[in-house]
Enzyme design. Structure first.
Site, short mmCIF file in Angstrom:
data_model
loop_
_atom_site.label_atom_id
_atom_site.label_comp_id
_atom_site.label_asym_id
_atom_site.label_seq_id
_atom_site.Cartn_x
_atom_site.Cartn_y
_atom_site.Cartn_z
N GLU A 21 0.84 -1.21 0.00
CA GLU A 21 0.00 0.00 0.00
C GLU A 21 0.87 1.25 0.00
OE1 GLU A 21 -3.99 -0.88 2.34
OE2 GLU A 21 -2.22 -1.49 3.51
N TYR A 53 -15.98 25.75 0.87
CA TYR A 53 -15.76 24.31 0.67
C TYR A 53 -14.47 24.04 -0.09
CZ TYR A 53 -18.48 25.57 -3.52
OH TYR A 53 -18.95 26.19 -4.63
N LYS A 99 -12.05 3.25 1.61
CA LYS A 99 -10.86 2.66 0.99
C LYS A 99 -11.34 1.48 0.13
CE LYS A 99 -6.48 0.72 2.63
NZ LYS A 99 -5.68 0.44 3.83
#
Length: 123
Positions: A21, A53, A99
């Protein structure tokens, strides 16, 4: 309470427990609910009376791309703490980190954590 909502904010980064990863990286998706009083901005049409934002998204991007986390729990906690600390008008935040390419031996849509923190959590 009013909210600024960001959904499916995506970044490619290198977080996770496994070395693969850290080497290969993957996409991480964020859903944010930022709780604050939007009445002053709504009544005045003045951007200084709200939390923009695009500023929120940029701070999240900076954390995701410039820090490394083994756990998405730690990533979510860091995002919540940073946003509440930086934007004084935020009262509470919900951070969900997804994820979808987690290295587990199953067919899944995604793995996620969701935390809810308010200003008093970091006082």
């Amino acid at each position: 309470m009013d909210r600024i909502i960001l959904r499916d904010l995506a970044f490619f980064a290198y977080h996770g427990v496994y070395q693969e990863e850290a080497t290969l990286g993957q996409r991480f998706y964020f859903d944010l609910d930022c709780y604050l009083d939007l009445r002053p901005a709504g009544e005045s049409d003045d951007e200084t009376q709200t939390v923009r934002y695009d500023y929120i998204a940029k701070r999240v991007e900076n954390i995701v791309k410039n820090q490394r986390f083994k756990l998405i729990e730690a990533l979510a906690e860091t995002v919540a703490k940073d946003l509440l600390g930086h934007f004084g008008s935020l009262q509470k935040i919900r951070v969900k980190v997804r994820k979808p390419e987690a290295p587990i031996p199953a067919i899944i849509k995604d793995i996620a954590v969701e935390i809810i923190r308010d200003r008093e959590d970091y006082a």
